[in-house]
Design an enzyme around this catalytic site. Structure first.
Site, PDB file in Angstrom:
ATOM      1  N   ASP A  17      43.391  20.630 -52.555  1.00 21.01           N
ATOM      2  CA  ASP A  17      44.539  20.393 -51.757  1.00 21.01           C
ATOM      3  C   ASP A  17      44.075  19.545 -50.744  1.00 21.01           C
ATOM      4  O   ASP A  17      44.616  18.375 -50.726  1.00 21.01           O
ATOM      5  CB  ASP A  17      45.030  21.656 -51.179  1.00 21.01           C
ATOM      6  CG  ASP A  17      46.036  22.370 -52.242  1.00 21.01           C
ATOM      7  OD1 ASP A  17      45.517  22.371 -53.334  1.00 21.01           O
ATOM      8  OD2 ASP A  17      47.162  22.655 -51.855  1.00 21.01           O
ATOM      9  N   ARG A  96      42.620  31.237 -37.255  1.00 22.44           N
ATOM     10  CA  ARG A  96      43.166  29.945 -37.108  1.00 22.44           C
ATOM     11  C   ARG A  96      43.222  29.175 -35.960  1.00 22.44           C
ATOM     12  O   ARG A  96      42.724  28.107 -35.624  1.00 22.44           O
ATOM     13  CB  ARG A  96      44.664  30.019 -37.725  1.00 22.44           C
ATOM     14  CG  ARG A  96      44.984  30.373 -39.065  1.00 22.44           C
ATOM     15  CD  ARG A  96      44.203  29.521 -40.004  1.00 22.44           C
ATOM     16  NE  ARG A  96      44.326  29.721 -41.350  1.00 22.44           N
ATOM     17  CZ  ARG A  96      43.251  29.641 -42.213  1.00 22.44           C
ATOM     18  NH1 ARG A  96      42.352  29.538 -42.089  1.00 22.44           N
ATOM     19  NH2 ARG A  96      43.636  29.879 -43.392  1.00 22.44           N
ATOM     20  N   ASP A 125      50.286  29.601 -41.456  1.00 24.18           N
ATOM     21  CA  ASP A 125      49.187  29.045 -40.864  1.00 24.18           C
ATOM     22  C   ASP A 125      49.475  27.860 -40.396  1.00 24.18           C
ATOM     23  O   ASP A 125      49.013  27.524 -39.475  1.00 24.18           O
ATOM     24  CB  ASP A 125      48.163  28.787 -42.052  1.00 24.18           C
ATOM     25  CG  ASP A 125      47.424  29.944 -42.367  1.00 24.18           C
ATOM     26  OD1 ASP A 125      47.252  30.783 -41.445  1.00 24.18           O
ATOM     27  OD2 ASP A 125      46.746  30.038 -43.265  1.00 24.18           O
ATOM     28  N   SER A 181      45.485  32.733 -54.710  1.00 25.77           N
ATOM     29  CA  SER A 181      44.808  31.998 -53.855  1.00 25.77           C
ATOM     30  C   SER A 181      43.908  32.740 -52.859  1.00 25.77           C
ATOM     31  O   SER A 181      44.254  33.895 -52.623  1.00 25.77           O
ATOM     32  CB  SER A 181      45.641  31.021 -52.886  1.00 25.77           C
ATOM     33  OG  SER A 181      46.468  31.866 -52.207  1.00 25.77           O
TER      34      SER A 181
END
Length: 416
Positions: A17, A96, A125, A181
């Protein structure tokens, strides 16, 4: 190629990605600086650097933020006993703001007007990254390709991304992708999407990577002693082999190894995302699970009952704020200070056993303990007069007597 638009710092993972996003940003006219955070994940960082440069990145930053992640983000969560919706230890949510903080630092250092990330438009996120960026640099501009129609309409699925990658000589994995994922950091690894989106589907046996199957884990437990100061672990000692670790990063990594060996830290949950939908997630949080139980025990041993009730309420709000991306909000900063103040007397050592997917508390000691052995003993009266309990019970029963007296009157009238 579009007209030059300035410099963007991309939060880069090296995966399909963000590699495609890097090339796409260049197509839009941006100079791209790639930033890859080393936050404890298993990664070939040098290979990722070479890949980003080959794809056209002007510069690549690889920043090791593992130590600050432990000391500045994980430790406050341990002090709080932070759990989101009673089960999730916030591994991704804590990482994050740590990653995004460095993203902003690099953008400011490079004079970049833009930052970019590869988070999807449906998840948490995107919120966590961007709230941190805007809090720390209000003038920053965020490019989120998965929210831009010109991007997500061009790439509606993985097949289109793979075609784009081949067209632009972006290396793609030669082995089949796992049908879910994954996102890993020092604290945990998460699994979602793909075949896991059906909450009825059981996790395949080969999914877990940080922990062993408890059924095949060692038949002998590891007994650990974890020492706390101000609610933070400062030393862990293995009672079996005497191995001791004191630095925050080494201590945490060692607990990851021990817990992983014994299959500790697995959960499979459905949670409420901040954006409004429910999602299924599977998590492995080995060291975090040990520290949650150990801290819970030493806190109960050393903290006043009423203070602890208030602190538990603060911890619930803290977990919610962290999950939703508000680490750098004034209310979250206030809560961290309050929780930190509550931890001044949380000092001592917890002895526990790690075995077959479970943690068993074996004992604890503390110079700040509020436990009075003589007072609580059934064999010694101590500084306590049992007869006083009669008045205590009478006073507390008064409210109950009055409530049920009234209920009896109401029932009689209804029967008439």
């Amino acid at each position: 190629m579009s007209q030059p638009k300035g410099t963007v710092v991309l939060a880069y993972s090296g995966g399909l990605d963000t590699s495609c996003i890097l090339v796409w940003l260049k197509e839009q006219g941006y100079d791209v600086i790639a930033y890859l955070a080393n936050i404890g994940q298993k990664e070939d960082f040098e290979a990722a650097r070479k890949k980003a440069l080959a794809l056209g990145a002007k510069k690549v930053y690889i920043e090791d933020i593992s130590r600050e992640f432990v000391e500045e983000f994980i430790w406050p969560a341990v002090q709080a006993n932070a759990l989101y919706e009673d089960r999730y230890l916030l591994g991704t949510a804590l990482a994050r703001p740590c990653i995004a903080r460095k993203l902003v630092d690099i953008a400011q250092q490079e004079g970049a007007q833009y930052v970019a990330h590869g988070a999807t438009g449906k998840g948490n996120d995107q919120v966590r990254f961007e709230l941190t960026c805007y809090a720390l640099c209000p003038s920053i501009k965020v490019i989120a390709p998965w929210r831009l129609p010109e991007f997500y309409q061009r790439f509606p699925g993985r097949h289109e991304l793979m075609d784009y990658a081949k067209k632009h000589s972006i290396p793609v994995p030669v082995t089949p992708q796992t049908p879910w994922s994954m996102d890993e950091n020092l604290m945990h690894i998460s699994y979602e999407a793909g075949i896991l989106e059906n909450p009825k589907n059981q996790a395949p046996p080969g999914l877990y990577t940080k922990t062993r199957d408890p059924a095949t884990s060692p038949d002998t437990p590891d007994v650990l002693e974890i020492e706390f100061e101000r609610g933070v672990p400062v030393k862990v000692t293995n009672a079996g082999d005497g191995a001791a670790h004191c630095s925050p990063l080494e201590l945490f990594m060692y607990l990851n190894d021990v817990a992983g060996k014994h299959g500790v830290g697995r959960i499979d949950i459905v949670e409420n995302r901040f954006v409004g939908m429910k999602s299924r997630g599977i998590y492995e949080t080995p060291a975090g699970t040990i520290l949650y139980h150990a801290h819970l025990d030493i806190e109960a041993f050393t903290m006043d009952r009423e203070v602890r009730k208030i602190k538990q309420g603060l911890a619930l709000k803290f977990a919610e704020l962290v999950y939703n991306g508000f680490w750098h909000s004034p209310e979250c900063e206030f809560l961290r200070q309050c929780i930190g103040r509550s931890q001044e007397a949380v000092v001592g050592t917890v002895r526990l056993s790690v075995f077959k997917g479970h943690i068993y508390i074996l004992g604890r000691e503390s110079p700040r303990s509020l436990y009075n052995e003589e007072l609580v003993s059934m064999n010694v009266q101590g500084d306590y007069e049992p007869a006083d309990a009669t008045g205590f019970i009478n006073i507390n029963s008064l409210r109950l007597k009055e409530y049920h007296r009234l209920q009896s009157k109401v029932t009689v009238k209804q029967d008439e």
